[in-house]
Design an enzyme around this catalytic site. Structure first.
Site, PDB file in Angstrom:
ATOM      1  CB  ALA A  42      -0.971  -0.156   1.300  1.00 16.75           C
ATOM      2  N   GLY A  69       0.749  -5.093   0.689  1.00 15.95           N
ATOM      3  CA  GLY A  69      -0.330  -5.100  -0.081  1.00 15.95           C
ATOM      4  C   GLY A  69      -0.066  -5.833  -1.471  1.00 15.95           C
ATOM      5  CD  GLU A 102      -2.405  -7.861   2.397  1.00 10.31           C
ATOM      6  OE1 GLU A 102      -3.297  -7.939   3.449  1.00 10.31           O
ATOM      7  OE2 GLU A 102      -2.137  -6.483   2.076  1.00 10.31           O
ATOM      8  CD  GLU A 146       1.689  -5.925   5.734  1.00 11.28           C
ATOM      9  OE1 GLU A 146       0.895  -5.884   4.618  1.00 11.28           O
ATOM     10  OE2 GLU A 146       2.324  -6.779   5.838  1.00 11.28           O
TER      11      GLU A 146
END
Ligand code: T1G
Length: 706
Positions: free
Chosen positions: A63, A105, A108, A128
């Site tokens: 992200a 992300g 993911e 993270e």
């Protein structure tokens, strides 16, 4: 379609390219672009499958971390979950082609694809927790389904990258592609056409049983409690994965989202995100632009094979740079090389290095007894005894022995770089490179700019620090530079607190509970109390008359209590260097305090923390206003990587901002009232407090002013 994501065709396969330099972060527009591309692929009858790939040096680094600040400041919450379900439910198979990193992300996203292929050098991971958060887009739900609960817990709590070959072993990646990644991915996609595309969220074969998982989760919680003391996010990651083993995928994602939001809005996460960008910010020197030419550093020499010299030689060898290691006598050199071999043997034992790696490195270190070969080196790091006369002698020698253009660096931790440079005819080539002990372990490199240090020499050392696996922070040439100059007042207060009645262990315990790796007094014992004692004696003439100075540590040194090296210091130590309280120290200090007329009193751990930490902050503010540090964040990065300050507090200056500078200023004024001029508030701190500003805002002001 937008310019962040583009779709092209390779016959019957759609190629979806994410192009958001420098690291293809999932910034606003990228998820939307991917979603639109998936629709275009599914709606084009000529297309049978799709490949998602990153442009540039990496797949997707996660992200966009810059967006988090906007979210916690009340901005819209952006979720990737709907997009990932959309990809997973695609009518046509989607192959994720990974090179560089698939982090956070990015992984993911990859796990929402039906297949993952990767180049052998690629890395995948959920880092993270290093930002004080947990995966927030189904990572704690999909990852256990692919690698099993135990591995998923390890990956999400440690945040370490997993090399692609290992990911194949764990079933996270389906195939390694040697050579052209896109070509390999296209072939893989063509092969998948017509086969049922596996949806990660539907896979449960690796989710294990409650009995198995309970043991794994309990084990992980106790490991985290020890190794990541004080950190909230790793425990939240375990909770989210546990939810995933007990609930449906959708309910698991809701549990994850709740935990993610709690973490994101925490002070710990804000501090760790500050650290993430801070570690990158310190590399930027306003008056030394990125394009400043750097000098070659392919061969180096280290003068002095003591603890620091030996460690520094290992740092260069570990980076693949051949190094000459010089000392005055064969005996000293043999001892130095012996320590290096022992350190490497320990690293092999602990599995940090392979024997082959160590053998290669030792080949790169050449012990020498003279300067004969120094004309061939590009840089020298001097690490001899901390005395000005000796340093000048060595630099005069180096000036004669080294080729023009060679960098002459000193590992001094306190002495004046300009005075050392004055012993040469080339002060522009002289700079400080202050490594921290043990040099082959500690990440921090304080790079000390002399008045005449050239921009090329500065740029070269800043860039070299990255190659050496260090974080280089540029500081000015004042006494003790930044780290040690601030450490003085911090340890001064620790001693005063003991002299006023606090127990030695109570002082250290308070700072350890605050999050420091070690307390100030135990740190002194580790480094050797005599080091500071010798320096204090050398600078006694600079002490202001009538200003209180701590006496306890000097008195302990007069009794030969130098700390671990004499098995007696503030603590007593057994032969394995295990510390225990020494009642004799308490008796001695009480006697000395009585002689000095210092009243004894109960002291709270809150006062202990405030006096030690605010002493750091106040001196840090002085250093900033005097210009010896470029930014407050530089000070934070120095303290996190050189002095064991807890990263989840962001560093001393960020911590002060978190408390509020008005409160910090008021508390310092209280201490000034009680303890005198040593606590005079730094003018910058006073200004920022009165203007209700923060050190972070001060840094922004600097950028604007530059
Ligand atoms: N967001 C925004 N900017 C980023 C970024 C990111 N994720 N990653 C890097 N940058 C910037 C960085 O600040 C620098 O900027 C430039 O890119 C180059 O980076 C939903 C919530 C990938 C290993 O934690 O680890 O996904 O200084 O100097 O050494 O569940 O960057 O040039 O202006 O570090 O080659 C999780 C973070 C996010 C990975 C490359 N992802 N990045 O290292 O380059 S949270 C991460 C890295 C998330 C999801 C959750 C490294 C790298 P500037 P660099 P590098």
């Amino acid at each position: 379609m937008n310019n962040l994501v583009r779709v092209s065709r390779d016959n019957d396969i759609a190629v979806i390219t994410i192009d958001n330099p420098p690291v293809n972060a999932l910034s606003p527009g990228v998820p939307e672009g991917i979603g639109a591309a998936i629709d275009e692929m599914n709606n084009d009858p000529a297309v049978k499958a799709g490949v998602v790939i990153g442009a540039g040096r990496t797949f997707v680094a996660g992200a966009d971390i810059k967006e988090f600040g906007k979210m916690t400041a009340g901005g819209p919450r952006r979720s990737l979950l709907p997009l990932l379900l959309h990809i997973e439910d695609s009518r046509k198979p989607v192959v994720m082609a990974i090179h560089g990193q698939a982090f956070g992300g990015g992984l993911e996203l990859a796990m929402a694809g039906h297949y993952r292929v990767a180049s052998p050098t690629a890395q995948v991971g959920q880092p993270e927790v290093k930002l004080g958060i947990i995966p927030g887009a189904g990572g704690t739900q999909r990852l256990p389904r692919l690698v099993g609960v135990a591995k998923a817990v390890e990956m999400c709590t440690e945040g370490k990258p997993m090399p692609a070959p290992e990911a194949v072993v764990f079933g996270l990646v389906d195939a390694l592609i040697e050579g052209d990644l896109l070509a390999g991915a296209l072939a893989f996609a063509r092969d998948a056409v017509g086969k049922p595309a596996p949806k990660t969220r539907m896979r449960t074969e690796k989710l294990g049983t409650d009995t198995d998982n309970d043991a794994v989760l309990a084990g992980a919680r106790s490991i985290v409690a020890k190794r990541q003391r004080g950190l909230k996010a790793p425990l939240a990651a375990i909770d989210a994965i546990e939810a995933g083993t007990k609930l449906s995928f959708e309910e698991g994602c809701q549990a994850e989202a709740k935990l993610f939001t709690e973490c994101l809005f925490s002070d710990q996460s804000k501090a760790l995100i500050h650290v993430f960008f801070g570690e990158r910010e310190v590399a930027k020197i306003p008056d030394v632009p990125r394009e400043t030419p750097v000098l070659p550093v392919n061969r180096v020499a280290v003068v002095g094979s003591g603890t620091m010299g030996g460690g520094i030689a290992m740092v260069f060898a570990n980076a693949g740079i051949p190094v000459l290691l010089k000392d005055v006598g064969q005996a000293a050199l043999d001892v130095g090389m012996g320590k290096i071999r022992k350190n490497y043997a320990n690293s092999v034992q602990r599995g940090r290095f392979t024997q082959a790696f160590v053998d290669e490195r030792l080949q790169l270190i050449t012990p020498v007894l003279n300067y004969d070969a120094f004309s061939a080196v590009d840089m020298v790091v001097e690490a001899v005894f901390e005395g000005m006369a000796l340093k000048k002698e060595v630099f005069a020698e180096l000036d004669r022995a080294c080729r023009p253009g060679a960098i002459l660096a000193s590992n001094t931790s306190t002495l004046n770089i300009d005075e050392i440079a004055g012993a040469t005819s080339r002060p522009e080539a002289v700079i400080g490179t202050h490594f921290f002990s043990p040099a082959n372990v500690m990440r921090l490199l304080e790079i000390v700019r002399g008045n005449k240090s050239s921009k090329e020499v500065i740029a070269t050392c800043m860039q070299l620090s990255k190659k050496l696996g260090k974080i280089g922070v540029l500081v000015g040439n004042c006494r003790g530079f930044v780290g040690n100059r601030m450490f003085g007042p911090y340890r001064r207060e620790a001693q005063f607190l003991v002299e006023e009645g606090a127990e030695v262990e109570a002082v250290d315990q308070a700072l350890v509970e605050f999050g420091n790796a070690m307390g100030p007094l135990a740190t002194g014992d580790l480094a050797g109390l005599d080091v500071g004692w010798r320096i204090r004696k050398e600078y006694r003439h600079l002490e202001k008359p009538g200003v209180r100075q701590p006496f306890a540590e000097d008195r302990l040194c007069e009794l030969g209590r130098y700390g671990q090296k004499t098995l007696k210091g503030w603590y007593q130590y057994d032969e394995n260097r295990r510390a225990s309280a020494d009642p004799e120290v308490t008796t001695l200090v009480r006697k000395w305090s009585a002689e000095a007329g210092i009243a004894q009193r109960e002291i709270s751990s809150e006062e202990i923390v405030d006096r030690c930490i605010y002493a750091l902050v106040n001196e840090g503010a002085r250093i900033l206003e005097e210009g010896y540090a470029l930014r407050a964040v530089d000070i934070d990065i120095i303290y996190l990587n050189g002095y064991g300050f807890p990263a989840y507090r962001g560093g001393p200056m960020w911590y002060a901002d978190t408390v509020g500078l008005t409160r910090v200023y008021q508390r310092i004024c209280e201490f000034q009232q009680k303890h005198g001029e040593l606590w005079a508030p730094a003018p910058l701190l006073k200004r920022l407090a009165e203007e209700r500003k923060t050190f972070a805002e001060f840094d922004k002001e600097q950028v604007v002013a530059a």
